[in-house]
Design a protein around this motif. Structure first.
Motif, PDB file in Angstrom:
ATOM      1  N   LEU A   1      -9.337   7.561 -12.432  1.00 19.13           N
ATOM      2  CA  LEU A   1      -9.641   7.406 -11.013  1.00 19.13           C
ATOM      3  C   LEU A   1     -11.140   7.349 -10.813  1.00 19.13           C
ATOM      4  O   LEU A   1     -11.907   8.077 -11.464  1.00 19.13           O
ATOM      5  CB  LEU A   1      -9.053   8.563 -10.206  1.00 19.13           C
ATOM      6  N   ALA A   2     -11.575   6.492  -9.881  1.00 18.86           N
ATOM      7  CA  ALA A   2     -13.003   6.336  -9.619  1.00 18.86           C
ATOM      8  C   ALA A   2     -13.402   6.915  -8.267  1.00 18.86           C
ATOM      9  O   ALA A   2     -14.383   7.633  -8.152  1.00 18.86           O
ATOM     10  CB  ALA A   2     -13.404   4.867  -9.692  1.00 18.86           C
ATOM     11  N   ALA A   3     -12.617   6.617  -7.217  1.00 16.56           N
ATOM     12  CA  ALA A   3     -12.994   7.074  -5.870  1.00 16.56           C
ATOM     13  C   ALA A   3     -11.776   7.070  -4.966  1.00 16.56           C
ATOM     14  O   ALA A   3     -10.814   6.328  -5.185  1.00 16.56           O
ATOM     15  CB  ALA A   3     -14.091   6.183  -5.285  1.00 16.56           C
ATOM     16  N   LEU A   4     -11.847   7.927  -3.952  1.00 11.47           N
ATOM     17  CA  LEU A   4     -10.815   7.929  -2.902  1.00 11.47           C
ATOM     18  C   LEU A   4     -11.210   6.917  -1.839  1.00 11.47           C
ATOM     19  O   LEU A   4     -12.334   6.938  -1.318  1.00 11.47           O
ATOM     20  CB  LEU A   4     -10.693   9.323  -2.275  1.00 11.47           C
ATOM     21  N   VAL A   5     -10.278   6.037  -1.488  1.00  8.67           N
ATOM     22  CA  VAL A   5     -10.534   5.011  -0.488  1.00  8.67           C
ATOM     23  C   VAL A   5      -9.948   5.405   0.867  1.00  8.67           C
ATOM     24  O   VAL A   5     -10.556   5.205   1.914  1.00  8.67           O
ATOM     25  CB  VAL A   5      -9.964   3.652  -0.938  1.00  8.67           C
ATOM     26  N   GLU A   6      -8.760   5.995   0.850  1.00 10.71           N
ATOM     27  CA  GLU A   6      -8.088   6.313   2.111  1.00 10.71           C
ATOM     28  C   GLU A   6      -7.119   7.473   1.912  1.00 10.71           C
ATOM     29  O   GLU A   6      -6.453   7.568   0.875  1.00 10.71           O
ATOM     30  CB  GLU A   6      -7.324   5.087   2.620  1.00 10.71           C
ATOM     31  N   LEU A   7      -7.062   8.348   2.915  1.00 13.58           N
ATOM     32  CA  LEU A   7      -6.083   9.434   2.938  1.00 13.58           C
ATOM     33  C   LEU A   7      -5.474   9.457   4.328  1.00 13.58           C
ATOM     34  O   LEU A   7      -6.189   9.658   5.319  1.00 13.58           O
ATOM     35  CB  LEU A   7      -6.755  10.777   2.618  1.00 13.58           C
ATOM     36  N   ALA A   8      -4.173   9.217   4.426  1.00 15.51           N
ATOM     37  CA  ALA A   8      -3.516   9.085   5.725  1.00 15.51           C
ATOM     38  C   ALA A   8      -2.455  10.165   5.900  1.00 15.51           C
ATOM     39  O   ALA A   8      -1.553  10.301   5.071  1.00 15.51           O
ATOM     40  CB  ALA A   8      -2.872   7.705   5.853  1.00 15.51           C
ATOM     41  N   ASP A   9      -2.564  10.920   6.979  1.00 10.91           N
ATOM     42  CA  ASP A   9      -1.583  11.954   7.327  1.00 10.91           C
ATOM     43  C   ASP A   9      -0.408  11.294   8.028  1.00 10.91           C
ATOM     44  O   ASP A   9      -0.583  10.569   9.012  1.00 10.91           O
ATOM     45  CB  ASP A   9      -2.260  12.972   8.251  1.00 10.91           C
ATOM     46  N   LEU A  10       0.806  11.559   7.568  1.00 15.52           N
ATOM     47  CA  LEU A  10       1.992  10.926   8.135  1.00 15.52           C
ATOM     48  C   LEU A  10       2.735  11.807   9.131  1.00 15.52           C
ATOM     49  O   LEU A  10       3.894  11.574   9.423  1.00 15.52           O
ATOM     50  CB  LEU A  10       2.951  10.503   7.017  1.00 15.52           C
ATOM     51  N   GLY A  11       2.116  12.855   9.646  1.00 21.04           N
ATOM     52  CA  GLY A  11       2.801  13.692  10.622  1.00 21.04           C
ATOM     53  C   GLY A  11       3.180  15.035  10.079  1.00 21.04           C
ATOM     54  O   GLY A  11       3.530  15.942  10.827  1.00 21.04           O
ATOM     55  N   ALA A  12       3.146  15.159   8.750  1.00 25.57           N
ATOM     56  CA  ALA A  12       3.245  16.452   8.079  1.00 25.57           C
ATOM     57  C   ALA A  12       4.477  17.247   8.421  1.00 25.57           C
ATOM     58  O   ALA A  12       5.598  16.776   8.328  1.00 25.57           O
ATOM     59  CB  ALA A  12       1.972  17.250   8.323  1.00 25.57           C
ATOM     60  N   GLU A  13       4.279  18.525   8.844  1.00 23.41           N
ATOM     61  CA  GLU A  13       5.350  19.508   8.872  1.00 23.41           C
ATOM     62  C   GLU A  13       6.454  19.168   9.857  1.00 23.41           C
ATOM     63  O   GLU A  13       6.213  18.636  10.911  1.00 23.41           O
ATOM     64  CB  GLU A  13       4.812  20.904   9.193  1.00 23.41           C
ATOM     65  N   ASN A  14       7.715  19.518   9.459  1.00 24.18           N
ATOM     66  CA  ASN A  14       8.842  19.357  10.368  1.00 24.18           C
ATOM     67  C   ASN A  14       9.463  20.697  10.682  1.00 24.18           C
ATOM     68  O   ASN A  14      10.642  20.813  10.947  1.00 24.18           O
ATOM     69  CB  ASN A  14       9.903  18.404   9.791  1.00 24.18           C
ATOM     70  N   ALA A  15       8.618  21.769  10.682  1.00 27.47           N
ATOM     71  CA  ALA A  15       9.127  23.101  10.982  1.00 27.47           C
ATOM     72  C   ALA A  15       8.993  23.413  12.450  1.00 27.47           C
ATOM     73  O   ALA A  15       8.660  24.507  12.845  1.00 27.47           O
ATOM     74  CB  ALA A  15       8.381  24.147  10.164  1.00 27.47           C
ATOM     75  N   ALA A  16       9.235  22.441  13.303  1.00 21.52           N
ATOM     76  CA  ALA A  16       9.142  22.657  14.740  1.00 21.52           C
ATOM     77  C   ALA A  16      10.155  23.677  15.202  1.00 21.52           C
ATOM     78  O   ALA A  16      11.302  23.653  14.759  1.00 21.52           O
ATOM     79  CB  ALA A  16       9.382  21.341  15.483  1.00 21.52           C
TER      80      ALA A  16
END
Length: 231
Positions: free
Chosen positions: A168-183
């Motif tokens: 691995l050389a570098a991080l280009v993108e990190l996208a959160d998809l809504g995460a926890e479903n412990a509502a």
């Protein structure tokens, strides 16, 4: 003018990209529990029904508030007073009035919860529903799940790169998809429901309630650049 490969929408042979998804699922103990309380009254006239309802509602409020800090929240949700009609010949007459008040209590001490639930159910014309187990929105379990999801994404990307003889050389993108479903109050989050009504036995023993563990889920998408593979 040539744009840097790290800013291209797709990788290049010199700077290939790898896209992965990281996921984490944790099982943790609940932090709070909620119960629903319904106080009822019935009278042959409106004033009697209202007076009885007010007296019983005040008794519930006093009892819940007497527990102090373990009760984090106490709210009145709805109030109703409804006539019960009966037909007499061609005319309808009011036979009685039914009153109800709905309250919600939130507690952080589950030993207190069992005792309070029993004492509430022992009151006249009082119904208790719940408990509903939940985590606070600020629970560190949510952050821990997100952290583990990111770590899994990095590990997965490294394994793909290693399979090609690359790094691995570098991080280009990190996208959160809504995460926890412990509502709170979702069945998947661990909702257990019971109903308790008033009992004739005085001094009923406190209920032994077993908290139901909560599921916290996090998911991220990540894109990395990597060194040219050894094909």
């Amino acid at each position: 003018m040539t744009q840097d490969a790290s800013h291209q929408p797709y990788g290049t042979p010199e700077v290939p990209r790898v896209a992965v998804r990281g996921e984490a699922r944790l099982e943790v103990d609940p932090e709070i529990a909620r119960i629903g309380i319904t106080v009822s009254a019935r009278g042959t006239d409106r004033r009697t029904a209202l007076e009885d309802l007010t007296r019983r509602n005040n008794a519930v409020l006093d009892l819940v508030k007497s527990y102090g800090d373990p009760v984090e929240k106490l709210e009145t949700g709805a109030f109703s007073i409804t006539p019960e009609l009966t037909r007499h010949g061609r005319n309808e007459r009011i036979r009685a009035y039914h009153g109800r008040v709905h309250l919600t209590a939130e507690l952080n001490d589950f030993t207190t919860l069992g005792e309070l639930t029993t004492r509430l159910a022992d009151l006249e014309l009082t119904q208790v529903d719940g408990p509903w187990w939940a985590l606070r929105a600020t629970s560190p379990a949510h952050g821990e799940a997100r952290r583990q999801a990111v770590l899994e994404a990095v590990q997965r990307a490294r394994e793909y790169a290693a399979a090609l003889g690359a790094n691995l050389a570098a991080l280009v993108e990190l996208a959160d998809l809504g995460a926890e479903n412990a509502a709170p109050f979702q069945a998947a989050g661990g909702m257990r429901t019971m109903a308790f009504s008033a009992t004739e036995d005085a001094g009923a023993p406190a209920l032994d309630l077993e908290p139901q563990r909560q599921t916290v889920y996090a998911q991220v998408n990540a894109r990395f650049t990597m060194t040219p593979p050894q094909l």
